[in-house]
Design a protein around this motif. Structure first.
Motif, short mmCIF file in Angstrom:
data_model
loop_
_atom_site.label_atom_id
_atom_site.label_comp_id
_atom_site.label_asym_id
_atom_site.label_seq_id
_atom_site.Cartn_x
_atom_site.Cartn_y
_atom_site.Cartn_z
N VAL A 163 0.84 -1.19 0.00
CA VAL A 163 0.00 0.00 0.00
C VAL A 163 0.88 1.24 0.00
CG1 VAL A 163 -1.89 -1.16 1.21
CG2 VAL A 163 -0.17 0.10 2.54
N THR A 164 0.32 2.34 -0.49
CA THR A 164 1.03 3.61 -0.43
C THR A 164 0.89 4.18 0.98
OG1 THR A 164 -0.89 4.93 -1.06
CG2 THR A 164 0.48 4.04 -2.84
N ASP A 206 -0.23 6.95 1.81
CA ASP A 206 -1.53 7.62 1.93
C ASP A 206 -2.61 6.67 2.44
OD1 ASP A 206 -0.71 10.13 1.12
OD2 ASP A 206 -1.10 9.75 -1.00
N ASP A 207 -2.48 5.40 2.12
CA ASP A 207 -3.51 4.42 2.48
C ASP A 207 -3.10 3.53 3.64
OD1 ASP A 207 -5.14 5.25 0.34
OD2 ASP A 207 -4.04 3.97 -1.06
N ALA A 208 -2.02 3.88 4.33
CA ALA A 208 -1.44 2.96 5.31
C ALA A 208 -2.00 3.10 6.71
CB ALA A 208 0.08 3.14 5.36
N CYS A 256 -3.34 0.22 9.04
CA CYS A 256 -2.88 -1.07 8.52
C CYS A 256 -1.88 -1.70 9.48
CB CYS A 256 -2.24 -0.90 7.15
SG CYS A 256 -3.40 -0.41 5.85
N GLN A 284 6.02 3.33 0.14
CA GLN A 284 5.31 2.08 -0.05
C GLN A 284 5.58 1.16 1.14
OE1 GLN A 284 3.89 2.44 -3.08
NE2 GLN A 284 2.62 0.59 -3.14
N ASN A 292 -9.73 -1.20 10.83
CA ASN A 292 -9.22 -1.51 9.50
C ASN A 292 -9.60 -2.92 9.06
OD1 ASN A 292 -7.74 -0.87 7.11
ND2 ASN A 292 -6.06 -2.14 7.83
N GLU A 305 -12.63 -5.15 6.76
CA GLU A 305 -13.65 -5.00 5.73
C GLU A 305 -14.94 -5.61 6.26
OE1 GLU A 305 -14.67 -6.73 1.29
OE2 GLU A 305 -12.56 -6.51 1.89
#
Length: 414
Positions: A32-33, A35-37, A40, A177, A223, A225
């Protein structure tokens, strides 16, 4: 794992240990980048690719010089300037100084910075001359390369859950990343003909479905789904189909209600047919009825139906297990000792997670007060709270001013 008919209550510690032993961490890894971490879970340790700061730099706006060239009252000629991103070129001549801004690299040969407030600038025929009004010491106002982080330093272990305050640190190191574990897929649904959707008028004996909203709100902070199957009627065929679909789509299936030992309930009957589920009586209040086990492809948690009981068992039992499944390091709750401000009622036999409000009094001591009625259906007392008051299994009534253990709410509860 069949139905548990053993008399007596299972201690919460035993239940949690048994569940943790029954699950394994996630192995699927995603890239993941940054920005999306956030939120996580790291799938590998992070080591710093560089030193921070990467070079010696100034902590002040002022003047850089060699300490051996300067004494109180000394005057040094100004030979240049150093800015962040525009350093002074070349070595600093002996007996001279450089105007320097905060964050600018320390010129080669300089070792000290004096803030501009402690200097006097005089214009001479040869240029500006800086007089130092106070005594200085070598190294003052200089940030050394690597004093925050050294190159190769281990910053985070695998299993670390990335928080908002971690992101700028990683950005400062140029890390764009990251390899993280794939988020768990968690299926949820509510069962019962008495449950109504929000916005629908209530009929006789009906209530609004609140537990599913509780689950969604908390799980959204972890985090994962969430796969929401909604409200399922008390129909064996529909319930069976929903359980089978949830098991196919998710790593974890969570329901609330219908897991009381001895209760004639479709949910319990279906689970015994399609999975290996233990239906437990736990020594915990609120939340005695609880179910745990495995379906064909997923892990199942059956929470009690009462709203507070569902939240307490989710927090104390299900979430620690899901964190292990997600590859995350265990989150140790913050527990403190506090003085209780008034008597608390408690019957020995179960660990009691009463809802409380803690604060620090004028003497700097931690005190805690109850939020009121502790019924398992009184969610307003949970909403007002900022901690659990944990009363041990064998403990009885608590007198005012006695010491108790409190557990501060985790971030996902706030």
């Amino acid at each position: 794992m069949g139905c548990c008919d053993t008399p007596g209550l299972k201690p919460i510690e035993s239940a949690l240990a048994e569940m943790l032993d029954a699950v394994s961490p996630c192995t699927q890894v995603l890239s993941v980048t940054l920005d999306d971490a956030i939120g996580c879970t790291l799938a590998e340790p992070i080591h710093s690719p560089m030193s921070v700061p990467p070079f010696n730099n100034s902590a002040m706006d002022g003047y850089a010089f060699r300490q051996q060239d300067c004494a109180e009252g000394a005057a040094l000629p100004l030979v240049g300037k150093a800015f962040a991103g525009a350093p002074f070129e070349g070595p600093l001549p002996r007996g001279a100084c450089v105007r320097i801004m905060t964050g600018a690299p320390i010129p080669q040969g300089a070792d000290t910075v004096e803030m501009q407030e402690n200097t006097h600038v005089e214009q001479t025929d040869q240029g500006q001359c800086i007089t130092f009004l106070k005594a200085t010491r070598e190294g003052q106002n200089v940030r050394l390369a690597g004093e925050d982080i050294s190159q190769g330093q281990r910053l985070f272990d695998s299993g670390h859950i990335l928080r908002g305050r971690d992101i700028p640190l990683l950005a400062s190191l140029g890390i764009a990343q990251l390899n993280v574990f794939a988020p768990l897929k968690v299926a949820i649904f509510s069962t019962g003909d008495e449950l109504q959707h929000l916005g629908t008028p209530l009929g006789p004996g009906q209530i609004y479905d609140s537990n599913r909203y509780c689950l969604r709100a908390i799980l959204s902070r972890l985090n994962v789904e969430v796969i929401d199957f909604g409200v399922i009627a008390d129909d064996p065929a529909q319930l069976t189909q929903t359980f089978l679909q949830a098991d196919q789509q998710a790593d974890v299936v969570i329901t609330s209600g219908g897991v009381s030992v001895g209760e004639a309930d479709y949910t319990k009957e279906i689970l015994e047919q399609i999975g290996e589920i233990g239906f437990w009586k736990l020594a915990i209040k609120p939340g005695k009825p609880f179910a745990f086990g495995k379906l064909a492809n997923s892990v199942f948690f059956g929470l009690p139906g009462n709203p507070v009981s569902a939240l307490v068992t989710l927090n104390q039992l299900a979430i620690p297990v899901m964190l292990k499944m997600a590859g995350a390091c265990a989150l140790k709750p913050t527990r403190l000792t506090a003085s209780v401000c008034h008597p608390l009622r408690k019957t020995p036999g179960r660990t009691d997670f009463q809802r409380g409000i803690y604060y620090v009094n004028s003497a700097g001591e931690i005190e805690v007060t109850s939020t009121g009625s502790q019924g398992s259906g009184v969610f307003s007392a949970m909403s007002k709270a900022n901690c659990f008051i944990i009363l041990e299994q064998d403990r009885g009534n608590v007198a005012a001013d006695e010491k108790v253990t409190i557990e501060l709410f985790a971030d996902y509860l706030n």
